[in-house]
Design an enzyme around this catalytic site. Structure first.
Site, PDB file in Angstrom:
ATOM      1  N   SER A  54      40.696  33.489  43.472  1.00  0.00           N
ATOM      2  CA  SER A  54      41.504  32.399  44.047  1.00  0.00           C
ATOM      3  C   SER A  54      42.175  31.539  42.975  1.00  0.00           C
ATOM      4  O   SER A  54      42.342  30.326  43.152  1.00  0.00           O
ATOM      5  CB  SER A  54      40.647  31.536  44.980  1.00  0.00           C
ATOM      6  OG  SER A  54      40.181  32.319  46.068  1.00  0.00           O
ATOM      7  N   GLY A 113      44.664  38.086  42.011  1.00  0.00           N
ATOM      8  CA  GLY A 113      44.897  38.947  43.163  1.00  0.00           C
ATOM      9  C   GLY A 113      46.094  38.463  43.968  1.00  0.00           C
ATOM     10  O   GLY A 113      47.259  38.697  43.613  1.00  0.00           O
ATOM     11  N   GLY A 114      45.826  37.738  45.028  1.00  0.00           N
ATOM     12  CA  GLY A 114      46.861  37.310  45.975  1.00  0.00           C
ATOM     13  C   GLY A 114      48.086  36.687  45.323  1.00  0.00           C
ATOM     14  O   GLY A 114      49.232  37.012  45.682  1.00  0.00           O
ATOM     15  N   ASN A 156      46.390  41.798  39.720  1.00  0.00           N
ATOM     16  CA  ASN A 156      45.746  42.939  40.361  1.00  0.00           C
ATOM     17  C   ASN A 156      46.317  43.006  41.771  1.00  0.00           C
ATOM     18  O   ASN A 156      45.934  42.232  42.634  1.00  0.00           O
ATOM     19  CB  ASN A 156      44.226  42.739  40.393  1.00  0.00           C
ATOM     20  CG  ASN A 156      43.517  43.859  41.142  1.00  0.00           C
ATOM     21  OD1 ASN A 156      44.140  44.860  41.522  1.00  0.00           O
ATOM     22  ND2 ASN A 156      42.221  43.689  41.362  1.00  0.00           N
ATOM     23  N   TRP A 157      47.255  43.914  41.938  1.00  0.00           N
ATOM     24  CA  TRP A 157      47.935  44.013  43.242  1.00  0.00           C
ATOM     25  C   TRP A 157      47.015  44.593  44.319  1.00  0.00           C
ATOM     26  O   TRP A 157      47.351  44.546  45.495  1.00  0.00           O
ATOM     27  CB  TRP A 157      49.185  44.890  43.127  1.00  0.00           C
ATOM     28  CG  TRP A 157      50.298  44.315  42.297  1.00  0.00           C
ATOM     29  CD1 TRP A 157      50.323  43.105  41.659  1.00  0.00           C
ATOM     30  CD2 TRP A 157      51.561  44.940  42.028  1.00  0.00           C
ATOM     31  NE1 TRP A 157      51.516  42.937  41.001  1.00  0.00           N
ATOM     32  CE2 TRP A 157      52.299  44.059  41.225  1.00  0.00           C
ATOM     33  CE3 TRP A 157      52.133  46.159  42.391  1.00  0.00           C
ATOM     34  CZ2 TRP A 157      53.587  44.357  40.770  1.00  0.00           C
ATOM     35  CZ3 TRP A 157      53.409  46.473  41.937  1.00  0.00           C
ATOM     36  CH2 TRP A 157      54.132  45.561  41.136  1.00  0.00           C
ATOM     37  N   GLU A 190      34.643  37.501  37.586  1.00  0.00           N
ATOM     38  CA  GLU A 190      35.139  37.260  38.934  1.00  0.00           C
ATOM     39  C   GLU A 190      33.958  37.022  39.868  1.00  0.00           C
ATOM     40  O   GLU A 190      33.321  37.987  40.319  1.00  0.00           O
ATOM     41  CB  GLU A 190      35.938  38.469  39.436  1.00  0.00           C
ATOM     42  CG  GLU A 190      37.160  38.772  38.604  1.00  0.00           C
ATOM     43  CD  GLU A 190      38.228  39.496  39.419  1.00  0.00           C
ATOM     44  OE1 GLU A 190      39.347  38.991  39.435  1.00  0.00           O
ATOM     45  OE2 GLU A 190      37.935  40.527  40.045  1.00  0.00           O
TER      46      GLU A 190
HETATM   47  P1  13P Z   1      42.309  36.642  44.509  1.00  0.00           P
HETATM   48  O1  13P Z   1      43.112  36.016  43.385  1.00  0.00           O
HETATM   49  O2  13P Z   1      43.147  37.099  45.636  1.00  0.00           O
HETATM   50  O3  13P Z   1      41.151  35.780  44.900  1.00  0.00           O
HETATM   51  O4  13P Z   1      41.677  37.998  43.900  1.00  0.00           O
HETATM   52  C1  13P Z   1      41.035  37.946  42.686  1.00  0.00           C
HETATM   53  C2  13P Z   1      40.761  39.329  42.245  1.00  0.00           C
HETATM   54  O5  13P Z   1      39.953  40.018  42.833  1.00  0.00           O
HETATM   55  C3  13P Z   1      41.520  39.852  41.105  1.00  0.00           C
HETATM   56  O6  13P Z   1      40.996  41.057  40.657  1.00  0.00           O
END
Ligand code: 13P
Length: 251
Positions: free
Chosen positions: A214, A235-236, A9-10, A168
């Site tokens: 994370s 995400g990241g 998820n960019w 999440e």
């Molecule tokens: P992170 O992996 O940056 O914590 O984000 C998770 C997220 O919200 C994916 O949708």
């Protein structure tokens, strides 16, 4: 059959050019090294068409991060599920906590979005999860159950079978504070039991439930080793091809 999936998820990151470059890198890595799971890239709406062209969608599916709760018409700025479908995307991320928190998405709105996503032959990656105060009050089960019931339990068993769930915990998103493998397993098993109570054991067993928050190359393996954790929504760590591949190769 339940599928393991690693979905990026960019969020609101990457210019079009950067995004095409990243998607091309991910595609090339998957093509050369293979993947023992489904791979999805959740990209900004402006990028979907070009990212679809840059990847082999049989191996790397492209997802929108949202779609409208209306079919078409005078809704300035919105993007409908049929528009998403027409780009060649395969998935739509729905109900991300950032959309719930910053854009007022309720379970009732998400119910409409889910229906339109399915009606257009797209796979929803449906996000659920509790905030920190709810976890501290030990209300996480109640919270995710309500989110699923209100947005998804109107679906037939056949349609529910097309949904990918993503648990999440909001306190783990972008914070570096990951759920422990035990916490993830415990609530994923609970989510599966909620699905089983409504749709039966077979539908529940076939449902992919991803973990997000994370998730990194260094912790993906121990999270994914749990029997009820079927991959991740990232995400990241999805913003660098090498990191994202590190997570894919946890399977
Ligand atoms: P992170 O992996 O940056 O914590 O984000 C998770 C997220 O919200 C994916 O949708």
């Amino acid at each position: 059959m339940r599928q393991n999936i690693v979905a990026g998820n960019w969020k609101m990151n990457m210019t079009l050019q950067e995004g095409v470059e990243l998607a091309t890198e991910v595609n090339n890595i998957v093509a050369s090294k293979g993947a023992n799971c489904g791979v999805v890239l959740g990209v900004p709406a402006t990028h979907i068409t070009e990212v679809v062209k840059a990847v082999d969608t049989a191996k790397v599916s492209v997802a929108a991060q949202n779609c409208a709760d209306k079919v078409s018409g005078a809704y300035t700025g919105e993007i409908s599920a049929s528009m998403v479908k027409s780009t060649g995307a395969g998935h739509v991320i729905l109900g991300h906590s950032e959309r719930r928190e910053y854009y007022g998405e309720t379970n009732a709105i998400l119910k409409e979005k889910t229906d339109l996503t399915l009606a257009n032959g797209l796979t929803p990656i449906f996000c659920i999860g509790e905030v920190l105060e709810e976890r501290e009050a030990n209300k996480q089960n109640e919270v995710v159950k309500t989110q699923i019931e209100e947005a998804l339990f109107h679906l037939s068993a056949e349609d529910f079978g097309k949904i990918v769930l993503a648990y999440e915990p909001v306190w783990a998103i972008g914070t570096g504070k990951v759920a422990t493998p035990e916490q993830a397993q415990e609530i994923h098993a609970y989510i599966r039991s909620v699905v089983a109570d409504k749709y039966g054991a077979e539908v529940a067993d076939n449902c992919s439930i991803l973990y997000g928050g994370s998730c990194k190359p260094g912790n993906a393996k121990e999270l994914f080793a749990n029997p009820d954790v079927d991959g991740g929504l990232i995400g990241g760590a999805s913003l660098k091809a090498e990191d994202f591949h590190g997570i894919i190769s946890a399977f």
